[in-house]
Design an enzyme around this catalytic site. Structure first.
Site, PDB file in Angstrom:
ATOM      1  CB  CYS A 135      -0.825   0.162   1.172  1.00  0.00           C
ATOM      2  SG  CYS A 135      -1.896   1.368   1.393  1.00  0.00           S
ATOM      3  CB  CYS A 138      -0.629   2.410   4.210  1.00  0.00           C
ATOM      4  SG  CYS A 138      -1.910   1.904   3.391  1.00  0.00           S
ATOM      5  CG  ASP A 139       3.205   1.090   4.452  1.00  0.00           C
ATOM      6  OD1 ASP A 139       2.753   1.679   5.329  1.00  0.00           O
ATOM      7  OD2 ASP A 139       3.000   0.093   4.193  1.00  0.00           O
TER       8      ASP A 139
END
Ligand code: NAP
Length: 309
Positions: A135, A138-139
Protein backbone atom coordinates in the site's frame (compact mmCIF):
# COMPACT_ATOMS: atom_id res chain seq x y z
CA UNK A 1 -36.02 -13.66 24.97
CA UNK A 2 -36.35 -14.58 21.31
CA UNK A 3 -33.23 -14.44 19.17
CA UNK A 4 -33.04 -11.69 16.53
CA UNK A 5 -33.42 -12.87 12.98
CA UNK A 6 -32.20 -10.16 10.62
CA UNK A 7 -33.81 -9.62 7.24
CA UNK A 8 -30.37 -9.19 5.75
CA UNK A 9 -26.78 -9.35 6.92
CA UNK A 10 -24.22 -7.59 4.74
CA UNK A 11 -20.65 -8.85 5.07
CA UNK A 12 -18.08 -6.18 4.23
CA UNK A 13 -18.15 -2.40 4.47
CA UNK A 14 -16.54 -1.19 1.24
CA UNK A 15 -18.44 0.70 -1.48
CA UNK A 16 -20.58 -2.35 -2.38
CA UNK A 17 -21.47 -3.23 1.22
CA UNK A 18 -22.18 0.35 2.26
CA UNK A 19 -24.38 0.93 -0.80
CA UNK A 20 -26.29 -2.28 -0.08
CA UNK A 21 -26.57 -1.09 3.54
CA UNK A 22 -27.91 2.28 2.47
CA UNK A 23 -30.55 0.75 0.20
CA UNK A 24 -31.60 -1.97 2.70
CA UNK A 25 -31.90 0.37 5.66
CA UNK A 26 -33.76 2.93 3.55
CA UNK A 27 -36.14 0.10 2.56
CA UNK A 28 -36.69 -0.42 6.32
CA UNK A 29 -35.27 -3.95 6.28
CA UNK A 30 -33.81 -5.14 9.58
CA UNK A 31 -30.20 -4.88 8.38
CA UNK A 32 -26.84 -5.59 9.98
CA UNK A 33 -23.55 -4.77 8.27
CA UNK A 34 -20.53 -6.68 9.57
CA UNK A 35 -17.07 -5.27 8.86
CA UNK A 36 -13.86 -7.03 9.87
CA UNK A 37 -11.53 -4.00 10.08
CA UNK A 38 -12.49 -0.44 9.17
CA UNK A 39 -15.33 0.74 6.96
CA UNK A 40 -14.43 1.85 3.44
CA UNK A 41 -12.57 -1.17 2.10
CA UNK A 42 -9.78 -0.83 -0.45
CA UNK A 43 -10.82 2.75 -1.28
CA UNK A 44 -9.42 3.75 2.11
CA UNK A 45 -5.94 3.07 0.74
CA UNK A 46 -6.56 4.99 -2.48
CA UNK A 47 -5.12 8.49 -2.59
CA UNK A 48 -7.18 10.18 -5.28
CA UNK A 49 -10.38 8.91 -6.83
CA UNK A 50 -10.92 10.76 -10.08
CA UNK A 51 -13.34 8.52 -11.97
CA UNK A 52 -16.27 8.33 -9.55
CA UNK A 53 -18.99 10.49 -11.09
CA UNK A 54 -20.10 13.59 -9.27
CA UNK A 55 -16.70 14.65 -8.00
CA UNK A 56 -15.03 16.75 -10.69
CA UNK A 57 -11.42 17.36 -9.73
CA UNK A 58 -11.44 14.11 -7.75
CA UNK A 59 -11.84 13.24 -4.10
CA UNK A 60 -9.57 11.31 -1.74
CA UNK A 61 -10.56 7.70 -1.02
CA UNK A 62 -11.06 8.22 2.75
CA UNK A 63 -13.14 11.37 2.17
CA UNK A 64 -15.41 9.56 -0.29
CA UNK A 65 -15.90 6.64 2.09
CA UNK A 66 -16.69 8.99 4.96
CA UNK A 67 -19.50 10.41 2.83
CA UNK A 68 -20.79 6.88 2.16
CA UNK A 69 -20.81 6.19 5.91
CA UNK A 70 -22.54 9.45 6.81
CA UNK A 71 -25.17 8.71 4.19
CA UNK A 72 -25.77 5.23 5.67
CA UNK A 73 -26.07 6.71 9.17
CA UNK A 74 -28.86 8.98 7.91
CA UNK A 75 -30.94 5.85 7.37
CA UNK A 76 -29.86 4.20 10.64
CA UNK A 77 -27.76 1.38 9.22
CA UNK A 78 -26.62 -0.89 12.04
CA UNK A 79 -22.90 -1.67 11.79
CA UNK A 80 -20.79 -4.05 13.86
CA UNK A 81 -17.18 -5.21 13.80
CA UNK A 82 -16.59 -8.92 13.42
CA UNK A 83 -14.94 -11.69 11.48
CA UNK A 84 -17.40 -13.98 9.72
CA UNK A 85 -16.01 -17.50 9.98
CA UNK A 86 -18.79 -19.42 8.24
CA UNK A 87 -22.22 -19.32 6.68
CA UNK A 88 -24.56 -22.27 6.92
CA UNK A 89 -27.57 -22.31 4.64
CA UNK A 90 -30.61 -23.80 6.34
CA UNK A 91 -33.10 -22.80 3.66
CA UNK A 92 -35.05 -19.75 4.77
CA UNK A 93 -32.63 -19.03 7.62
CA UNK A 94 -28.86 -18.61 7.23
CA UNK A 95 -26.64 -19.22 10.26
CA UNK A 96 -23.50 -17.12 10.44
CA UNK A 97 -20.68 -17.73 12.89
CA UNK A 98 -19.12 -14.38 13.71
CA UNK A 99 -16.28 -14.35 16.26
CA UNK A 100 -17.61 -17.63 17.74
CA UNK A 101 -21.16 -16.20 18.09
CA UNK A 102 -24.16 -17.20 15.99
CA UNK A 103 -26.13 -14.64 13.96
CA UNK A 104 -29.35 -15.58 12.18
CA UNK A 105 -30.60 -13.91 9.05
CA UNK A 106 -33.06 -14.49 6.23
CA UNK A 107 -30.62 -13.33 3.58
CA UNK A 108 -26.96 -12.44 3.13
CA UNK A 109 -25.10 -10.04 0.85
CA UNK A 110 -21.41 -10.92 0.60
CA UNK A 111 -19.35 -7.82 -0.15
CA UNK A 112 -16.00 -8.84 1.30
CA UNK A 113 -13.98 -7.47 -1.62
CA UNK A 114 -10.43 -8.43 -2.42
CA UNK A 115 -6.96 -8.05 -0.97
CA UNK A 116 -3.55 -7.40 -2.57
CA UNK A 117 -1.95 -10.45 -4.16
CA UNK A 118 1.42 -11.49 -2.74
CA UNK A 119 4.45 -12.18 -4.95
CA UNK A 120 5.35 -15.35 -3.08
CA UNK A 121 9.12 -14.97 -3.55
CA UNK A 122 11.88 -15.62 -0.98
CA UNK A 123 12.42 -12.74 1.42
CA UNK A 124 9.08 -11.02 0.70
CA UNK A 125 7.26 -12.19 3.82
CA UNK A 126 10.21 -11.56 6.12
CA UNK A 127 10.63 -7.98 4.87
CA UNK A 128 6.98 -6.89 5.10
CA UNK A 129 6.92 -3.69 7.16
CA UNK A 130 10.72 -3.34 6.68
CA UNK A 131 10.67 -2.23 3.06
CA UNK A 132 8.08 -4.49 1.46
CA UNK A 133 4.56 -3.04 1.32
CA UNK A 134 1.24 -3.56 -0.46
CA UNK A 135 0.00 0.00 0.00
CA UNK A 136 1.79 3.10 -1.27
CA UNK A 137 -0.82 5.40 0.23
CA UNK A 138 -0.20 3.93 3.68
CA UNK A 139 3.58 3.62 3.63
CA UNK A 140 4.85 5.92 0.85
CA UNK A 141 5.73 8.81 3.16
CA UNK A 142 8.30 6.60 4.96
CA UNK A 143 10.38 6.63 1.77
CA UNK A 144 11.25 10.33 1.50
CA UNK A 145 14.32 10.79 -0.75
CA UNK A 146 14.71 7.01 -1.06
CA UNK A 147 14.82 4.70 -4.06
CA UNK A 148 11.67 2.62 -4.31
CA UNK A 149 10.30 0.00 -6.68
CA UNK A 150 6.76 -0.80 -7.72
CA UNK A 151 5.94 -4.20 -9.17
CA UNK A 152 3.01 -4.55 -11.60
CA UNK A 153 1.67 -3.01 -14.79
CA UNK A 154 -1.97 -2.25 -13.99
CA UNK A 155 -3.78 0.92 -12.94
CA UNK A 156 -2.80 0.42 -9.30
CA UNK A 157 0.91 0.05 -10.04
CA UNK A 158 1.02 3.16 -12.23
CA UNK A 159 -1.04 5.26 -9.81
CA UNK A 160 1.14 4.14 -6.92
CA UNK A 161 4.34 4.86 -8.86
CA UNK A 162 3.17 8.41 -9.41
CA UNK A 163 2.13 8.80 -5.80
CA UNK A 164 5.52 7.54 -4.61
CA UNK A 165 7.35 9.97 -6.90
CA UNK A 166 6.08 12.75 -4.60
CA UNK A 167 8.35 11.42 -1.83
CA UNK A 168 11.03 9.19 -3.32
CA UNK A 169 14.06 10.42 -5.24
CA UNK A 170 13.80 7.55 -7.74
CA UNK A 171 10.97 5.15 -8.60
CA UNK A 172 11.45 1.96 -10.62
CA UNK A 173 8.39 0.26 -12.04
CA UNK A 174 9.17 -3.40 -12.70
CA UNK A 175 6.77 -5.11 -15.10
CA UNK A 176 6.87 -8.65 -16.43
CA UNK A 177 5.91 -7.70 -20.01
CA UNK A 178 6.85 -5.00 -22.54
CA UNK A 179 3.44 -3.33 -22.35
CA UNK A 180 1.47 -1.93 -19.45
CA UNK A 181 -2.07 -2.99 -18.67
CA UNK A 182 -2.94 0.42 -17.17
CA UNK A 183 -5.26 2.78 -19.08
CA UNK A 184 -3.67 5.19 -21.61
CA UNK A 185 -4.29 8.30 -19.52
CA UNK A 186 -2.23 6.86 -16.66
CA UNK A 187 0.48 5.70 -19.05
CA UNK A 188 0.75 9.23 -20.45
CA UNK A 189 1.23 10.63 -16.97
CA UNK A 190 3.79 7.96 -16.17
CA UNK A 191 5.80 8.76 -19.29
CA UNK A 192 5.82 12.44 -18.35
CA UNK A 193 7.25 11.75 -14.90
CA UNK A 194 11.06 12.10 -14.86
CA UNK A 195 11.50 10.30 -11.55
CA UNK A 196 9.97 7.05 -12.79
CA UNK A 197 11.90 4.48 -14.84
CA UNK A 198 10.16 1.38 -16.18
CA UNK A 199 12.09 -1.90 -16.04
CA UNK A 200 10.42 -3.97 -18.76
CA UNK A 201 10.19 -7.75 -19.18
CA UNK A 202 11.34 -8.43 -15.65
CA UNK A 203 10.15 -10.48 -12.72
CA UNK A 204 11.22 -10.21 -9.11
CA UNK A 205 12.84 -13.45 -8.02
CA UNK A 206 13.69 -12.57 -4.41
CA UNK A 207 14.02 -9.76 -1.89
CA UNK A 208 17.07 -9.29 0.28
CA UNK A 209 17.85 -7.09 3.23
CA UNK A 210 19.88 -6.54 6.35
CA UNK A 211 19.10 -5.33 9.87
CA UNK A 212 17.90 -1.98 8.54
CA UNK A 213 15.41 -3.59 6.14
CA UNK A 214 15.19 -4.20 2.39
CA UNK A 215 18.40 -3.45 0.50
CA UNK A 216 17.82 -4.90 -2.96
CA UNK A 217 15.68 -7.14 -5.13
CA UNK A 218 16.87 -9.76 -7.59
CA UNK A 219 15.38 -9.56 -11.07
CA UNK A 220 15.19 -11.91 -14.00
CA UNK A 221 14.68 -10.77 -17.58
CA UNK A 222 11.80 -12.78 -19.05
CA UNK A 223 13.26 -12.55 -22.58
CA UNK A 224 16.97 -13.22 -22.07
CA UNK A 225 16.86 -15.02 -18.72
CA UNK A 226 19.55 -12.61 -17.51
CA UNK A 227 19.64 -12.02 -13.77
CA UNK A 228 20.36 -8.66 -12.16
CA UNK A 229 20.28 -6.89 -8.83
CA UNK A 230 18.33 -3.67 -8.20
CA UNK A 231 19.15 -1.64 -5.12
CA UNK A 232 15.97 -0.33 -3.53
CA UNK A 233 14.82 0.58 -0.04
CA UNK A 234 11.15 0.05 -0.74
CA UNK A 235 9.21 -2.53 -2.73
CA UNK A 236 5.53 -1.90 -3.35
CA UNK A 237 3.77 -4.96 -4.72
CA UNK A 238 0.80 -4.02 -6.95
CA UNK A 239 0.18 -7.16 -8.97
CA UNK A 240 -3.58 -7.36 -8.61
CA UNK A 241 -5.91 -8.68 -5.99
CA UNK A 242 -7.42 -11.93 -4.78
CA UNK A 243 -11.02 -12.20 -3.56
CA UNK A 244 -11.71 -12.71 0.14
CA UNK A 245 -13.70 -15.91 -0.15
CA UNK A 246 -11.76 -18.51 1.85
CA UNK A 247 -14.64 -18.79 4.36
CA UNK A 248 -17.04 -19.61 1.52
CA UNK A 249 -15.49 -22.86 0.28
CA UNK A 250 -18.32 -25.32 -0.21
CA UNK A 251 -20.99 -22.69 0.55
CA UNK A 252 -21.47 -20.93 -2.80
CA UNK A 253 -20.01 -21.61 -6.24
CA UNK A 254 -16.65 -19.93 -6.87
CA UNK A 255 -14.70 -19.66 -10.11
CA UNK A 256 -11.12 -20.93 -10.55
CA UNK A 257 -9.71 -17.65 -9.19
CA UNK A 258 -11.95 -17.76 -6.11
CA UNK A 259 -14.47 -15.11 -7.23
CA UNK A 260 -18.14 -15.75 -6.41
CA UNK A 261 -20.19 -16.75 -9.44
CA UNK A 262 -23.50 -14.87 -9.63
CA UNK A 263 -26.20 -14.15 -12.16
CA UNK A 264 -26.98 -10.61 -13.37
CA UNK A 265 -29.06 -10.05 -10.22
CA UNK A 266 -26.06 -10.72 -7.93
CA UNK A 267 -27.70 -14.04 -6.90
CA UNK A 268 -25.18 -16.76 -5.97
CA UNK A 269 -25.73 -20.50 -6.35
CA UNK A 270 -27.63 -20.47 -3.01
CA UNK A 271 -31.07 -18.80 -2.84
CA UNK A 272 -30.98 -15.91 -0.38
CA UNK A 273 -27.21 -15.44 -0.60
CA UNK A 274 -26.09 -12.60 -2.84
CA UNK A 275 -22.68 -11.15 -3.74
CA UNK A 276 -21.71 -7.59 -4.65
CA UNK A 277 -18.56 -5.72 -5.66
CA UNK A 278 -15.00 -6.95 -6.19
CA UNK A 279 -15.67 -10.35 -4.58
CA UNK A 280 -18.00 -11.24 -7.45
CA UNK A 281 -16.89 -12.54 -10.85
CA UNK A 282 -17.30 -9.51 -13.14
CA UNK A 283 -15.69 -7.69 -16.05
CA UNK A 284 -14.91 -4.44 -14.24
CA UNK A 285 -13.83 -3.74 -10.69
CA UNK A 286 -14.37 -0.09 -9.88
CA UNK A 287 -16.12 1.92 -7.17
CA UNK A 288 -18.89 2.70 -9.66
CA UNK A 289 -19.52 -0.98 -10.44
CA UNK A 290 -19.36 -1.93 -6.73
CA UNK A 291 -21.99 0.72 -6.02
CA UNK A 292 -24.15 -0.67 -8.83
CA UNK A 293 -23.85 -4.17 -7.38
CA UNK A 294 -24.71 -2.90 -3.90
CA UNK A 295 -27.89 -1.29 -5.19
CA UNK A 296 -28.84 -4.30 -7.35
CA UNK A 297 -28.28 -6.87 -4.61
CA UNK A 298 -30.26 -4.83 -2.07
CA UNK A 299 -33.25 -4.43 -4.35
CA UNK A 300 -33.20 -8.13 -5.29
CA UNK A 301 -32.97 -9.04 -1.58
CA UNK A 302 -36.10 -6.98 -0.94
CA UNK A 303 -37.93 -8.93 -3.64
CA UNK A 304 -36.55 -12.25 -2.35
CA UNK A 305 -37.72 -11.49 1.21
CA UNK A 306 -41.20 -10.54 0.01
CA UNK A 307 -41.47 -13.83 -1.91
CA UNK A 308 -40.11 -15.92 0.99
CA UNK A 309 -42.07 -14.63 3.99
P1 NAP B 1 -4.63 -5.72 -12.49
O1 NAP B 1 -5.33 -4.79 -13.41
O2 NAP B 1 -5.08 -7.13 -12.38
O3 NAP B 1 -3.09 -5.69 -12.90
C1 NAP B 1 -2.17 -6.50 -12.27
C2 NAP B 1 -0.80 -6.27 -12.89
O4 NAP B 1 0.15 -7.06 -12.19
C3 NAP B 1 -0.74 -6.67 -14.35
O5 NAP B 1 0.04 -5.76 -15.05
C4 NAP B 1 -0.08 -8.04 -14.31
O6 NAP B 1 0.74 -8.31 -15.39
C5 NAP B 1 0.79 -7.95 -13.08
N1 NAP B 1 0.94 -9.24 -12.40
C6 NAP B 1 -0.02 -10.10 -12.00
N2 NAP B 1 0.51 -11.17 -11.36
C7 NAP B 1 1.84 -10.96 -11.38
C8 NAP B 1 2.93 -11.71 -10.86
N3 NAP B 1 2.75 -12.86 -10.22
N4 NAP B 1 4.17 -11.21 -11.05
C9 NAP B 1 4.36 -10.03 -11.69
N5 NAP B 1 3.37 -9.28 -12.19
C10 NAP B 1 2.13 -9.74 -12.02
O7 NAP B 1 -4.61 -5.18 -10.97
P2 NAP B 1 -4.72 -3.69 -10.38
O8 NAP B 1 -3.84 -2.75 -11.09
O9 NAP B 1 -4.58 -3.83 -8.91
O10 NAP B 1 -6.23 -3.31 -10.69
C11 NAP B 1 -7.29 -4.15 -10.20
C12 NAP B 1 -8.61 -3.58 -10.71
O11 NAP B 1 -8.86 -2.31 -10.10
C13 NAP B 1 -8.58 -3.33 -12.22
O12 NAP B 1 -9.84 -3.62 -12.74
C14 NAP B 1 -8.28 -1.85 -12.33
O13 NAP B 1 -8.78 -1.26 -13.51
C15 NAP B 1 -8.99 -1.31 -11.09
N6 NAP B 1 -8.35 -0.07 -10.64
C16 NAP B 1 -8.88 1.07 -11.13
C17 NAP B 1 -8.33 2.27 -10.76
C18 NAP B 1 -8.94 3.52 -11.30
O14 NAP B 1 -9.93 3.44 -11.99
N7 NAP B 1 -8.40 4.68 -11.01
C19 NAP B 1 -7.22 2.32 -9.91
C20 NAP B 1 -6.68 1.13 -9.45
C21 NAP B 1 -7.25 -0.07 -9.84
P3 NAP B 1 0.13 -8.58 -16.88
O15 NAP B 1 -0.28 -7.23 -17.38
O16 NAP B 1 1.27 -9.17 -17.59
O17 NAP B 1 -1.02 -9.51 -16.68
Amino acid sequence: MSETIYDVVIIGGGPAGLTAGLYCSRARLNTLLIEKMILGGQVMITTDVENYPGFPGGITGPELMERFQTHCQEFGLQVTTGDVQSIEDQGKIKHLIVDEKEILTRSVIIATGAEPRKLGVPGEKELVGRGVSYCATCDGAFFRNATVTINGGGDTAVEEAMFLSRFASKVYLVHRRDQLRAISLLQERLNANDKIEVVWNSTIESCEGDNSGLTHINLKNTQSGEESKLETQGLFVAIGVTPKTSFLQGVVDLDDSGYIITDYQCQTSVPGIFAAGDVRQSVLKQIATAVGDGATSASVVEKYLAENE
